[in-house]
Design a protein around this motif. Structure first.
Motif, short mmCIF file in Angstrom:
data_model
loop_
_atom_site.label_atom_id
_atom_site.label_comp_id
_atom_site.label_asym_id
_atom_site.label_seq_id
_atom_site.Cartn_x
_atom_site.Cartn_y
_atom_site.Cartn_z
N UNK A 193 0.81 -1.22 0.00
CA UNK A 193 0.00 0.00 0.00
C UNK A 193 0.85 1.27 0.00
N UNK A 194 1.79 1.39 0.94
CA UNK A 194 2.61 2.61 1.03
C UNK A 194 4.11 2.35 1.13
N UNK A 195 4.54 1.10 1.02
CA UNK A 195 5.97 0.81 0.99
C UNK A 195 6.66 0.66 2.33
N UNK A 196 5.91 0.58 3.43
CA UNK A 196 6.54 0.35 4.73
C UNK A 196 7.17 -1.04 4.73
N UNK A 197 8.39 -1.14 5.27
CA UNK A 197 9.08 -2.42 5.36
C UNK A 197 9.26 -2.81 6.82
N UNK A 198 9.20 -4.13 7.05
CA UNK A 198 9.33 -4.67 8.39
C UNK A 198 10.34 -5.80 8.40
N UNK A 199 11.10 -5.90 9.48
CA UNK A 199 12.02 -7.01 9.71
C UNK A 199 11.19 -8.22 10.11
N UNK A 200 11.29 -9.31 9.37
CA UNK A 200 10.45 -10.48 9.67
C UNK A 200 10.85 -11.16 10.97
N UNK A 201 12.06 -10.96 11.45
CA UNK A 201 12.51 -11.65 12.66
C UNK A 201 11.95 -11.04 13.94
N UNK A 202 11.57 -9.77 13.89
CA UNK A 202 11.07 -9.12 15.11
C UNK A 202 9.87 -8.20 14.89
N UNK A 203 9.47 -7.98 13.64
CA UNK A 203 8.32 -7.13 13.35
C UNK A 203 8.59 -5.65 13.38
N UNK A 204 9.85 -5.24 13.61
CA UNK A 204 10.16 -3.81 13.70
C UNK A 204 10.10 -3.13 12.34
N UNK A 205 9.58 -1.89 12.31
CA UNK A 205 9.54 -1.15 11.05
C UNK A 205 10.95 -0.71 10.66
N UNK A 206 11.22 -0.73 9.37
CA UNK A 206 12.55 -0.35 8.88
C UNK A 206 12.54 0.97 8.13
N UNK A 207 11.36 1.48 7.81
CA UNK A 207 11.26 2.76 7.13
C UNK A 207 9.86 3.34 7.29
N UNK A 208 9.76 4.63 7.03
CA UNK A 208 8.46 5.30 7.04
C UNK A 208 7.64 4.75 5.88
N UNK A 209 6.36 4.78 5.96
CA UNK A 209 5.55 5.53 6.93
C UNK A 209 5.20 4.76 8.20
N UNK A 210 5.72 3.57 8.40
CA UNK A 210 5.42 2.81 9.62
C UNK A 210 6.42 3.18 10.72
N UNK A 211 5.89 3.37 11.91
CA UNK A 211 6.74 3.69 13.06
C UNK A 211 6.52 2.73 14.23
N UNK A 212 5.50 1.88 14.12
CA UNK A 212 5.21 0.88 15.17
C UNK A 212 5.47 -0.51 14.63
N UNK A 213 5.90 -1.38 15.50
CA UNK A 213 6.15 -2.77 15.12
C UNK A 213 4.84 -3.49 14.82
N UNK A 214 4.95 -4.54 14.03
CA UNK A 214 3.85 -5.45 13.76
C UNK A 214 3.86 -6.49 14.87
N UNK A 215 2.68 -6.91 15.30
CA UNK A 215 2.61 -7.95 16.33
C UNK A 215 3.26 -9.23 15.81
N UNK A 216 3.98 -9.89 16.71
CA UNK A 216 4.60 -11.16 16.32
C UNK A 216 4.16 -12.24 17.28
N UNK A 217 4.24 -13.47 16.77
CA UNK A 217 3.76 -14.62 17.50
C UNK A 217 4.85 -15.68 17.58
N UNK A 218 4.83 -16.46 18.65
CA UNK A 218 5.78 -17.56 18.81
C UNK A 218 5.46 -18.64 17.77
N UNK A 219 6.52 -19.32 17.33
CA UNK A 219 6.38 -20.42 16.37
C UNK A 219 7.22 -21.59 16.87
#
Length: 108
Positions: free
Chosen positions: A68-94
């Motif tokens: 949608x807007x190009x926000x990137x997230x680290x798949x290992x921890x859900x942290x945002x890597x660039x704008x426009x996202x500033x909050x992490x994505x919820x992550x779950x145990x596997x």
């Protein structure tokens, strides 16, 4: 409180470099195989409530990009890597157990 687990797929059903969506309770979760390790993120961009699974998983960088807007997230921890996202994505145990993949029902 002990983690409750949900069986989502067979271990061989998600290969390195693949991303799948599974429902864990009422939550859509992106299950991602990054270099043989499994990670689970809520299938929702923290910027604009859009499905991350519609974007692209980069198996070399270990990132998922919201289409949608190009926000990137680290798949290992859900942290945002660039704008426009500033909050992490919820992550779950596997976990892998008895040839199956299990995802925790409660976010970490």
């Amino acid at each position: 409180m002990a983690q409750e687990w949900q069986d989502v797929c067979a271990s061989q059903d998600i290969l390195p470099g693949e991303m799948q969506v599974h429902w864990v309770g009422d939550t859509p979760v992106c299950l991602i195989n990054y270099e043989g390790d499994l990670y689970a993120l809520e299938d929702r961009c923290s910027h604009e409530d859009f499905e991350l699974s519609q974007g692209e998983f980069d198996p070399l960088a270990g990132t998922v990009e919201c289409v949608l807007h190009g926000a990137k997230f680290d798949v290992t921890n859900g942290h945002p890597l660039c704008a426009p996202a500033y909050r992490s994505v919820l992550r779950f145990a596997v976990k892998r157990e008895n040839g199956r993949v299990w995802v925790g029902k409660t976010p970490l």
